[in-house]
Design an enzyme around this catalytic site. Structure first.
Site, PDB file in Angstrom:
ATOM      1  CD  GLU A 156      38.569  38.787  42.125  1.00 22.32           C
ATOM      2  OE1 GLU A 156      38.809  39.773  41.397  1.00 22.32           O
ATOM      3  OE2 GLU A 156      39.414  37.919  42.428  1.00 22.32           O
ATOM      4  CD  GLU A 161      43.397  33.487  43.918  1.00 22.57           C
ATOM      5  OE1 GLU A 161      44.070  34.049  43.031  1.00 22.57           O
ATOM      6  OE2 GLU A 161      42.791  34.119  44.813  1.00 22.57           O
TER       7      GLU A 161
END
Length: 267
Positions: A156, A161
């Site tokens: 990932e 974010e």
């Protein structure tokens, strides 16, 4: 990027030296654009992206993703070139998310995942993934622009974010120690347009280096363990609550994107 320019200059010099001493120079890598201009209209959008997550409508927050070719309430285009994801609070009981940690559904929102996967390999050793975003950062809002394993997790890489405040989290999982690497950057006014970028380069048979950038400024470098030959989805989503805190907003939350680009080198 200056580093890339130096790399190509060095490669060119090596080729000239090889020619001078009678060696055959290595073939130059070519650069390919594999995703660009996909928000110019719905035909382009739907040719390049699938609606929802690769695994369905639910994930790790309190928003359930809705959208499709005939449903543009939560995933829609604003003019030409701007994508909007809209999260709306619901007032009825829709049960719980089907994904860990199985939170109650409080919102309908939107997500997309690109049809083009990112695969770091000998054939495609370098990748660039970037986009411009107006990201919400209020408590309970959890926008993201990220890569995740298509056939297994990890790998990932989180390029954008926000988790309920004005800090962007650049994250990579796994690192050499088997855990997370995090570079957290304070961002002035995340709701204005900013550019988020990852430059990914294969460095061994199993590992890659990921350089993260915000508005053209280098933010950090992570060694990404076991990223090579692992297909990854590119996901754009507006999740809510969960790691971003609660309660979230009572009204609509908007997350805008433009100029999302993916390119790669072909060896």
């Amino acid at each position: 990027m200056a580093t890339d320019r130096r790399r190509f200059l060095i490669a060119g010099s090596a080729g000239l030296l090889g020619t001078a001493i009678g060696l055959r120079p290595a073939a130059a890598a070519t650069w390919e654009t594999v995703l660009n201009g996909s928000f110019s209209g719905y035909p382009a959008l739907e040719a390049a992206w699938h609606y929802g997550y690769p695994w369905g409508s639910d994930h790790n927050g309190t928003a359930r993703m809705y959208g499709g070719a005939s449903d543009h309430n939560h995933v829609y285009l604003e003019g030409s070139g701007v994508l909007v994801l809209r999260a709306s609070r619901i007032t009825w009981n829709e049960g719980n998310s089907s994904k860990d940690p199985y939170l109650p559904i409080h919102y309908h929102s939107g997500a997309l995942h690109a049809k083009q996967q990112v695969v770091i390999s000998d054939q495609f050793p370098q990748w660039e993934v970037r986009g411009e975003f107006q990201a919400p950062s209020a408590r309970g809002t959890w926008p993201a622009f990220w890569l995740t394993g298509a056939t297994s997790w990890p790998p990932e890489s989180d390029i954008l974010e926000y988790k309920g405040d004005a800090r962007n989290w650049f994250n990579t999982y796994k690192n050499a120690n088997g855990g997370w690497s995090n570079t957290i950057v304070n961002v002035a006014n995340p709701g204005a347009w900013h550019t988020y970028r990852a430059w990914i380069a294969k460095v061994s048979a199993t590992d890659a280096d990921i350089h993260y950038y915000l508005d053209g400024n280098w933010a950090g470098q992570h060694r990404a363990a076991n990223f090579v030959n692992k297909p990854m989805w590119l996901i754009l989503n507006l999740q809510m609550e969960g790691s971003s805190g609660s309660p979230g907003p009572s009204g609509d939350t908007l997350y805008r994107a433009r100029n999302v680009y993916v390119g790669r080198s072909r060896a």
